[in-house]
Motif scaffolding. Sequence first.
Motif, PDB file in Angstrom:
ATOM      1  N   SER A 113       0.831  -1.215   0.000  1.00 64.44           N
ATOM      2  CA  SER A 113       0.000   0.000   0.000  1.00 64.44           C
ATOM      3  C   SER A 113       0.857   1.253   0.000  1.00 64.44           C
ATOM      4  CB  SER A 113      -0.919  -0.010   1.222  1.00 64.44           C
ATOM      5  OG  SER A 113      -1.760  -1.133   1.209  1.00 64.44           O
ATOM      6  N   ALA A 114       1.922   1.252   0.805  1.00 63.49           N
ATOM      7  CA  ALA A 114       2.817   2.411   0.836  1.00 63.49           C
ATOM      8  C   ALA A 114       3.520   2.596  -0.510  1.00 63.49           C
ATOM      9  CB  ALA A 114       3.837   2.250   1.958  1.00 63.49           C
ATOM     10  N   LEU A 115       3.964   1.502  -1.116  1.00 64.19           N
ATOM     11  CA  LEU A 115       4.632   1.606  -2.414  1.00 64.19           C
ATOM     12  C   LEU A 115       3.679   2.077  -3.505  1.00 64.19           C
ATOM     13  CD1 LEU A 115       6.868  -1.598  -2.415  1.00 64.19           C
ATOM     14  CD2 LEU A 115       7.560   0.761  -1.992  1.00 64.19           C
ATOM     15  N   THR A 116       2.444   1.606  -3.456  1.00 62.72           N
ATOM     16  CA  THR A 116       1.462   2.037  -4.454  1.00 62.72           C
ATOM     17  C   THR A 116       1.203   3.539  -4.352  1.00 62.72           C
ATOM     18  OG1 THR A 116       0.415  -0.133  -4.361  1.00 62.72           O
ATOM     19  CG2 THR A 116      -0.862   1.644  -5.340  1.00 62.72           C
ATOM     20  N   ALA A 117       1.096   4.040  -3.126  1.00 62.08           N
ATOM     21  CA  ALA A 117       0.860   5.476  -2.945  1.00 62.08           C
ATOM     22  C   ALA A 117       2.081   6.306  -3.306  1.00 62.08           C
ATOM     23  CB  ALA A 117       0.455   5.755  -1.499  1.00 62.08           C
ATOM     24  N   MET A 118       3.268   5.741  -3.169  1.00 66.50           N
ATOM     25  CA  MET A 118       4.485   6.479  -3.506  1.00 66.50           C
ATOM     26  C   MET A 118       4.753   6.499  -5.002  1.00 66.50           C
ATOM     27  SD  MET A 118       7.049   5.208  -0.462  1.00 66.50           S
ATOM     28  CE  MET A 118       8.469   5.892  -1.313  1.00 66.50           C
ATOM     29  N   TRP A 119       4.340   5.440  -5.698  1.00 69.27           N
ATOM     30  CA  TRP A 119       4.672   5.321  -7.117  1.00 69.27           C
ATOM     31  C   TRP A 119       3.586   5.832  -8.045  1.00 69.27           C
ATOM     32  CZ3 TRP A 119       6.951  -0.324  -6.961  1.00 69.27           C
ATOM     33  CH2 TRP A 119       8.208  -0.270  -6.334  1.00 69.27           C
ATOM     34  N   VAL A 120       2.418   6.169  -7.528  1.00 69.11           N
ATOM     35  CA  VAL A 120       1.389   6.714  -8.397  1.00 69.11           C
ATOM     36  C   VAL A 120       1.773   8.139  -8.764  1.00 69.11           C
ATOM     37  CG1 VAL A 120      -0.057   7.646  -6.532  1.00 69.11           C
ATOM     38  CG2 VAL A 120      -1.105   6.949  -8.684  1.00 69.11           C
ATOM     39  N   ARG A 121       1.431   8.560  -9.958  1.00 70.84           N
ATOM     40  CA  ARG A 121       1.809   9.891 -10.394  1.00 70.84           C
ATOM     41  C   ARG A 121       0.948  10.941  -9.697  1.00 70.84           C
ATOM     42  NH1 ARG A 121      -0.314  10.100 -16.688  1.00 70.84           N
ATOM     43  NH2 ARG A 121      -2.550   9.887 -16.235  1.00 70.84           N
ATOM     44  N   ARG A 122       1.391  12.182  -9.778  1.00 70.90           N
ATOM     45  CA  ARG A 122       0.724  13.251  -9.034  1.00 70.90           C
ATOM     46  C   ARG A 122      -0.681  13.519  -9.548  1.00 70.90           C
ATOM     47  NH1 ARG A 122       5.798  17.543  -9.037  1.00 70.90           N
ATOM     48  NH2 ARG A 122       7.193  16.313  -7.699  1.00 70.90           N
ATOM     49  N   ALA A 123      -0.907  13.318 -10.831  1.00 68.95           N
ATOM     50  CA  ALA A 123      -2.238  13.580 -11.381  1.00 68.95           C
ATOM     51  C   ALA A 123      -3.264  12.559 -10.911  1.00 68.95           C
ATOM     52  CB  ALA A 123      -2.181  13.612 -12.897  1.00 68.95           C
ATOM     53  N   ASP A 124      -2.827  11.387 -10.442  1.00 70.00           N
ATOM     54  CA  ASP A 124      -3.738  10.316 -10.033  1.00 70.00           C
ATOM     55  C   ASP A 124      -3.530   9.931  -8.576  1.00 70.00           C
ATOM     56  OD1 ASP A 124      -4.749  10.185 -12.625  1.00 70.00           O
ATOM     57  OD2 ASP A 124      -3.198   8.775 -13.247  1.00 70.00           O
ATOM     58  N   LEU A 125      -3.255  10.911  -7.720  1.00 69.93           N
ATOM     59  CA  LEU A 125      -3.040  10.606  -6.306  1.00 69.93           C
ATOM     60  C   LEU A 125      -4.292  10.050  -5.633  1.00 69.93           C
ATOM     61  CD1 LEU A 125      -0.856  13.634  -5.116  1.00 69.93           C
ATOM     62  CD2 LEU A 125      -0.125  11.270  -5.480  1.00 69.93           C
ATOM     63  N   VAL A 126      -5.449  10.486  -6.076  1.00 71.41           N
ATOM     64  CA  VAL A 126      -6.693  10.034  -5.449  1.00 71.41           C
ATOM     65  C   VAL A 126      -6.953   8.563  -5.754  1.00 71.41           C
ATOM     66  CG1 VAL A 126      -9.139  10.604  -5.174  1.00 71.41           C
ATOM     67  CG2 VAL A 126      -7.522  12.398  -5.754  1.00 71.41           C
ATOM     68  N   ALA A 127      -6.365   8.037  -6.815  1.00 71.91           N
ATOM     69  CA  ALA A 127      -6.639   6.651  -7.202  1.00 71.91           C
ATOM     70  C   ALA A 127      -5.968   5.635  -6.296  1.00 71.91           C
ATOM     71  CB  ALA A 127      -6.183   6.419  -8.645  1.00 71.91           C
ATOM     72  N   ALA A 128      -4.924   6.031  -5.571  1.00 73.24           N
ATOM     73  CA  ALA A 128      -4.197   5.070  -4.738  1.00 73.24           C
ATOM     74  C   ALA A 128      -5.042   4.537  -3.578  1.00 73.24           C
ATOM     75  CB  ALA A 128      -2.906   5.702  -4.234  1.00 73.24           C
ATOM     76  N   PRO A 129      -5.718   5.387  -2.774  1.00 74.66           N
ATOM     77  CA  PRO A 129      -6.556   4.827  -1.702  1.00 74.66           C
ATOM     78  C   PRO A 129      -7.730   4.001  -2.208  1.00 74.66           C
ATOM     79  CG  PRO A 129      -6.071   7.147  -1.279  1.00 74.66           C
ATOM     80  CD  PRO A 129      -5.644   6.858  -2.675  1.00 74.66           C
ATOM     81  N   VAL A 130      -8.122   4.174  -3.464  1.00 74.87           N
ATOM     82  CA  VAL A 130      -9.206   3.365  -4.032  1.00 74.87           C
ATOM     83  C   VAL A 130      -8.682   2.027  -4.548  1.00 74.87           C
ATOM     84  CG1 VAL A 130     -11.031   3.330  -5.765  1.00 74.87           C
ATOM     85  CG2 VAL A 130     -10.458   5.475  -4.622  1.00 74.87           C
ATOM     86  N   ALA A 131      -7.476   2.022  -5.105  1.00 70.22           N
ATOM     87  CA  ALA A 131      -6.916   0.794  -5.668  1.00 70.22           C
ATOM     88  C   ALA A 131      -6.425  -0.168  -4.606  1.00 70.22           C
ATOM     89  CB  ALA A 131      -5.770   1.146  -6.619  1.00 70.22           C
ATOM     90  N   VAL A 132      -6.059   0.355  -3.435  1.00 70.88           N
ATOM     91  CA  VAL A 132      -5.502  -0.506  -2.390  1.00 70.88           C
ATOM     92  C   VAL A 132      -6.518  -1.527  -1.863  1.00 70.88           C
ATOM     93  CG1 VAL A 132      -4.699  -0.416  -0.004  1.00 70.88           C
ATOM     94  CG2 VAL A 132      -3.615   0.995  -1.729  1.00 70.88           C
ATOM     95  N   PRO A 133      -7.756  -1.163  -1.520  1.00 70.13           N
ATOM     96  CA  PRO A 133      -8.719  -2.184  -1.067  1.00 70.13           C
ATOM     97  C   PRO A 133      -9.041  -3.233  -2.127  1.00 70.13           C
ATOM     98  CG  PRO A 133      -9.460   0.014  -0.441  1.00 70.13           C
ATOM     99  CD  PRO A 133      -8.332   0.196  -1.385  1.00 70.13           C
ATOM    100  N   ILE A 134      -9.042  -2.816  -3.400  1.00 74.84           N
ATOM    101  CA  ILE A 134      -9.282  -3.792  -4.470  1.00 74.84           C
ATOM    102  C   ILE A 134      -8.144  -4.809  -4.534  1.00 74.84           C
ATOM    103  CG2 ILE A 134      -9.627  -4.051  -6.949  1.00 74.84           C
ATOM    104  CD1 ILE A 134     -10.830  -1.265  -6.988  1.00 74.84           C
ATOM    105  N   GLY A 135      -6.920  -4.322  -4.390  1.00 78.91           N
ATOM    106  CA  GLY A 135      -5.786  -5.231  -4.364  1.00 78.91           C
ATOM    107  C   GLY A 135      -5.822  -6.175  -3.177  1.00 78.91           C
ATOM    108  N   PHE A 136      -6.293  -5.693  -2.035  1.00 83.20           N
ATOM    109  CA  PHE A 136      -6.411  -6.566  -0.862  1.00 83.20           C
ATOM    110  C   PHE A 136      -7.430  -7.671  -1.098  1.00 83.20           C
ATOM    111  CE2 PHE A 136      -8.236  -7.728   3.234  1.00 83.20           C
ATOM    112  CZ  PHE A 136      -7.099  -7.951   4.008  1.00 83.20           C
ATOM    113  N   ALA A 137      -8.566  -7.315  -1.708  1.00 85.54           N
ATOM    114  CA  ALA A 137      -9.607  -8.314  -1.971  1.00 85.54           C
ATOM    115  C   ALA A 137      -9.176  -9.337  -3.011  1.00 85.54           C
ATOM    116  CB  ALA A 137     -10.891  -7.614  -2.415  1.00 85.54           C
TER     117      ALA A 137
END
Length: 223
Positions: A113-137
């Motif tokens: 989760s930390a790596l996903t939030a660090m590697w997402v580009r600045r224009a799509d910062l909001v997408a990281a907290p949404v993609a993390v629960p999907i990856g967990f499931a």
Amino acid sequence: MDQPSRTPPRAPQNRTRRTPPLPPQAQGGSDGRNGPSGSRSGTVYRASGKGGGKAPRPVPPLVLALRRFPDPRLTGLGSGLFCAAAMFALACLDALLFGGSIVVYGVLFLLVSALTAMWVRRADLVAAPVAVPIGFAVGILPVADGSGGFGGQVMGLVTALAMHAGWLYGGTLVAGLVVTVRGIRHMARRAARRRALAQARAGSPGTPAQQVTSAPRPRRRTA
């Protein structure tokens, strides 16, 4: 007969003044230590930290270790795919080595989760907290205890999500904090750039013509 003595001619009174020789530092022909050298044109001065400049601060080893990591820029869709693929691969490895331990899976999920939030580009910062629960499931499927059949797998997935929701919330919180810090830093940099641009536009005026001092002209030598 005595010959009249001849007086030597007097030297002219108005002689050309000879300028004193310049020091070796100003001549550029010698470096002051090794004698004359034609390749060097001046004296080299070493800057010391005691004078004007400040010595650079030592970089912490943790920051150096983080700088060695790769720094990709993922889109919103790319961050979701990365998180889901990484968690699924780690869940399979967890099931193979640790027998499907939820604790190991949860710790790995926090890291991803930390790596996903660090590697997402600045224009799509909001997408990281949404993609993390999907990856967990998606990743918890190999770890969930489900019976044979599609219905049993779905029930095992729902049960695992309900019982281990703490790890899900923790990873989402980590991603949200990292994204928030990145957004604040980006806004601060933009504000600093705007202030610097405004100061450059309205800042220091040009040097007045009255204050410009021309170089002194060389004096003419009289013979």
